[in-house]
Design a protein around this motif. Structure first.
Motif, mmCIF file in Angstrom:
data_model
loop_
_atom_site.group_PDB
_atom_site.id
_atom_site.type_symbol
_atom_site.label_atom_id
_atom_site.label_comp_id
_atom_site.label_asym_id
_atom_site.label_seq_id
_atom_site.Cartn_x
_atom_site.Cartn_y
_atom_site.Cartn_z
ATOM 1 N N ARG A 127 33.112 64.685 109.904
ATOM 2 C CA ARG A 127 32.467 65.325 108.758
ATOM 3 C C ARG A 127 33.357 66.416 108.157
ATOM 4 N NH1 ARG A 127 27.097 65.648 107.703
ATOM 5 N NH2 ARG A 127 27.278 67.916 107.620
ATOM 6 N N GLU A 128 34.031 67.172 109.023
ATOM 7 C CA GLU A 128 34.884 68.244 108.517
ATOM 8 C C GLU A 128 36.099 67.683 107.786
ATOM 9 O OE1 GLU A 128 36.728 72.552 109.771
ATOM 10 O OE2 GLU A 128 34.836 71.816 110.538
ATOM 11 N N ILE A 129 36.662 66.598 108.284
ATOM 12 C CA ILE A 129 37.781 65.968 107.572
ATOM 13 C C ILE A 129 37.374 65.622 106.142
ATOM 14 C CG2 ILE A 129 39.264 63.925 107.416
ATOM 15 C CD1 ILE A 129 39.022 63.720 110.520
ATOM 16 N N LEU A 130 36.259 64.922 106.004
ATOM 17 C CA LEU A 130 35.838 64.473 104.680
ATOM 18 C C LEU A 130 35.454 65.644 103.782
ATOM 19 C CD1 LEU A 130 33.860 61.225 105.561
ATOM 20 C CD2 LEU A 130 36.150 61.424 104.584
ATOM 21 N N CYS A 429 33.599 59.547 92.573
ATOM 22 C CA CYS A 429 33.720 59.658 94.024
ATOM 23 C C CYS A 429 32.817 60.809 94.469
ATOM 24 C CB CYS A 429 35.170 59.951 94.416
ATOM 25 S SG CYS A 429 35.389 60.315 96.173
ATOM 26 N N SER A 430 31.877 60.517 95.321
ATOM 27 C CA SER A 430 30.981 61.558 95.827
ATOM 28 C C SER A 430 30.872 61.425 97.336
ATOM 29 C CB SER A 430 29.601 61.452 95.171
ATOM 30 O OG SER A 430 29.016 60.194 95.449
ATOM 31 N N LEU A 431 30.088 62.288 97.946
ATOM 32 C CA LEU A 431 29.969 62.264 99.408
ATOM 33 C C LEU A 431 28.570 62.725 99.799
ATOM 34 C CD1 LEU A 431 31.803 61.572 101.839
ATOM 35 C CD2 LEU A 431 32.323 63.993 102.025
ATOM 36 N N LEU A 432 27.580 61.961 99.383
ATOM 37 C CA LEU A 432 26.206 62.284 99.736
ATOM 38 C C LEU A 432 25.926 61.861 101.174
ATOM 39 C CD1 LEU A 432 24.396 61.266 96.430
ATOM 40 C CD2 LEU A 432 25.418 63.460 97.068
ATOM 41 N N ILE A 433 24.860 62.398 101.727
ATOM 42 C CA ILE A 433 24.608 62.235 103.158
ATOM 43 C C ILE A 433 24.462 60.767 103.558
ATOM 44 C CG2 ILE A 433 22.116 62.579 102.868
ATOM 45 C CD1 ILE A 433 24.319 63.740 105.851
ATOM 46 N N ASP A 434 23.848 59.955 102.719
ATOM 47 C CA ASP A 434 23.675 58.538 103.075
ATOM 48 C C ASP A 434 25.017 57.829 103.209
ATOM 49 O OD1 ASP A 434 20.961 58.873 103.087
ATOM 50 O OD2 ASP A 434 20.610 57.948 101.139
ATOM 51 N N GLU A 435 25.967 58.190 102.331
ATOM 52 C CA GLU A 435 27.283 57.563 102.432
ATOM 53 C C GLU A 435 28.021 58.048 103.672
ATOM 54 O OE1 GLU A 435 31.366 56.621 99.888
ATOM 55 O OE2 GLU A 435 29.945 58.126 99.123
ATOM 56 N N LEU A 436 27.912 59.331 103.969
ATOM 57 C CA LEU A 436 28.523 59.844 105.198
ATOM 58 C C LEU A 436 28.041 59.046 106.410
ATOM 59 C CD1 LEU A 436 28.549 63.759 105.077
ATOM 60 C CD2 LEU A 436 30.484 62.273 105.567
ATOM 61 N N GLU A 437 26.735 58.846 106.467
ATOM 62 C CA GLU A 437 26.173 58.117 107.605
ATOM 63 C C GLU A 437 26.636 56.667 107.622
ATOM 64 O OE1 GLU A 437 24.563 59.380 110.116
ATOM 65 O OE2 GLU A 437 24.544 61.397 109.260
ATOM 66 N N SER A 438 26.763 56.056 106.445
ATOM 67 C CA SER A 438 27.189 54.654 106.394
ATOM 68 C C SER A 438 28.658 54.501 106.783
ATOM 69 C CB SER A 438 26.942 54.072 104.993
ATOM 70 O OG SER A 438 27.806 54.656 104.033
ATOM 71 N N ILE A 439 29.464 55.514 106.498
ATOM 72 C CA ILE A 439 30.880 55.477 106.909
ATOM 73 C C ILE A 439 31.002 55.685 108.412
ATOM 74 C CG2 ILE A 439 33.120 56.614 106.661
ATOM 75 C CD1 ILE A 439 32.283 57.354 103.796
ATOM 76 N N TRP A 440 30.121 56.552 108.944
ATOM 77 C CA TRP A 440 30.174 56.840 110.376
ATOM 78 C C TRP A 440 29.659 55.674 111.221
ATOM 79 C CZ3 TRP A 440 32.375 59.449 114.001
ATOM 80 C CH2 TRP A 440 31.783 59.544 115.260
ATOM 81 N N ALA A 441 28.676 54.939 110.714
ATOM 82 C CA ALA A 441 28.006 53.904 111.513
ATOM 83 C C ALA A 441 28.975 52.913 112.164
ATOM 84 C CB ALA A 441 26.969 53.179 110.661
#
Length: 466
Positions: A127-130, A429-441
């Motif tokens: 999360r900190e990287i992004l 290009c955005s970084l909303l919470i749903d996308e963060l979670e989808s990248i992490w999954a």
């Protein structure tokens, strides 16, 4: 360097500590762009591993990691039991005529771990990287995530599914000195150490005020810090960023944004939007970030007053609101790639105010996507771009008419930026919470980092535009 500058302060300011020994280290992120700034981009993979996973000392640098001592207000409650609890200052280096600090997160226990394990979850590092990558591309004054290794450990955390993987992160920032560093000295009434710390900060970060008398230095120092932070907070607001935990130990004296825990980016404009699930009162909500920072500046002023009682610190901070508004107008114009053509200062100022007012009125009433709106309106309200936007319908809202009329009064500031390939897209290009979670999954499920790598490329594709 002959001697790392941090040694000028002496042992009253830090404790020597040992880095944790990790069972299985794997490189997950290496920031060569940041490394190039301080001349470390040529390190081999083996050398990078030795220095930023095993924490072997860099040549002619800090000989043993230093856990810095500090206190701080946490949600406005003073806490004297802080300090670097899961990190340390590992090295210092010069680049671009600046001094940079390399600090860690998740590198093991220190005297300030407060019964914690001194570790960082890999998801926290991810999360900190992004966060730092996107904030840098949006033109925010931020620390840089320098390196991340997965450590082969499993951690138990109450705020994410456990057991969870662990990582160790290195952060490059312009300064490791926090407001809380001064607060600790004031708490113990260490006037000489306050003077020593301020002299260090002026020598390395604000040399332009070095020739003033001590008391005047203190006043100018506070004003310089306040101006830098006003600019950073304006960048957060225009970037739709919610830091989440604006405690005084999370603010440094160069005004640089750092330490990203429960941050969020706004979906749509909402001053009450809160990032941290534990911020029950909304103290650090999106719209309350400027007053939160202002309150923190007063705590810094109160700490300086212990050693330098003469300056009128409260009066010195009275211009913070005006400075923040100036920076907000400037940053809004910068993000929109517009410039004010009016030569009359008063008329230009009035037009800038109208832009801010009508922009946020539209954001509030029509509720368009926050970052998408900046993307769509880059270089003005162009019919073709608005028509192909993923939120084209938003621009039919009645409140947009007045905003468009105001935007049409401005000129394009940078024609090269206007033609950047990024703006041929239909979606920002955005970084909303749903996308963060989808990248992490896929990382969590099958160690697949491809979506993460794709996101990094996207974020970096428009760096320099803002």
């Amino acid at each position: 360097m002959k001697t790392p500058p941090i040694y000028e302060l002496g042992s009253d300011f830090y404790d020597e500590v040992d880095a944790a020994v990790f069972p299985a280290l794997k490189l997950r992120y290496r920031n060569n762009q940041a490394a190039k700034v301080i001349g470390l981009e040529q390190l081999s993979d083996v050398e990078w591993f030795e220095h930023f996973a095993q924490f072997k000392t860099l040549p002619n640098n800090i000989q043993k990691p230093l856990a810095l001592r500090y206190h701080g207000h946490q949600f406005r409650h003073y806490n004297p039991d802080l300090g670097d609890g899961r990190g340390f200052l590992f090295a210092q280096a010069y680049g671009d005529n600046k001094l940079y600090d390399l600090g860690t997160k998740g590198s093991g226990q220190t005297p300030y771990s407060r019964r914690g394990d001194g570790r960082l979850t890999l998801k926290g590092a991810f999360r900190e990287i992004l966060a730092t990558e996107l904030l840098e591309s949006l033109g925010v004054n931020t620390s840089k995530t320098f390196s991340v290794f997965e450590t082969g450990e499993s951690l138990d955390r109450h705020d994410e599914p456990s057991p969870t993987r662990a990582g160790v992160l290195v952060r490059m920032s312009h300064s490791h000195i926090r407001f809380g560093t001064f607060q600790r000295l004031a708490f113990y009434n260490q006037t000489e150490n306050i003077k020593k710390l301020m002299a260090y900060c002026i020598r390395h970060y604000y040399p332009e005020i070095a020739n003033h008398e001590e008391s005047e230095q203190a006043a100018l120092f506070l004003q310089k810090v306040a101006r830098n932070i006003a600019k950073t907070v304006a960048e957060w607001i225009v970037g739709g960023f919610v830091h989440g935990v604006l405690n005084t130990d999370n603010m440094n004296i160069t005004g640089e944004s750092f330490d990203y825990g429960p941050y969020r980016f706004l979906p749509t404009y909402d001053p009450t939007f809160t990032a941290a699930y534990f911020d029950n009162s909304g103290l650090y909500a999106f719209g309350r970030q400027p007053p939160a920072v202002y309150w923190n500046l007063h705590q810094l002023g109160g700490s300086l007053k212990v050693a330098f009682p003469e300056p009128p610190y409260e009066e010195l901070l009275e211009d913070f609101g005006d400075e923040f508004n100036i920076q907000m107008r400037a940053k809004l114009l910068s993000r929109l790639n517009l410039r004010n053509p009016l030569l009359d200062e008063a008329a230009a100022g009035e037009l800038n105010e109208e832009l801010v007012m009508h922009f946020f009125q539209f954001m509030d009433e029509a509720k368009p996507l926050y970052e998408q709106t900046f993307f769509d309106l880059h270089s003005g309200a162009k019919a073709e771009r608005l028509a192909r936007s993923v939120q084209a319908q938003a621009y039919t809202h009645p409140s947009f008419a007045k905003l468009k009329e105001t935007l049409d009064c401005f000129e394009i500031a940078n024609e090269e930026n206007e033609q950047h390939p990024y703006f041929t897209r239909t979606k920002c290009c955005s970084l909303l919470i749903d996308e963060l979670e989808s990248i992490w999954a896929p990382i969590a499920e099958k160690d697949d980092w491809s979506l993460f790598e794709d996101k990094l490329k996207e974020i970096r594709s428009f760096r320099g535009v803002y």
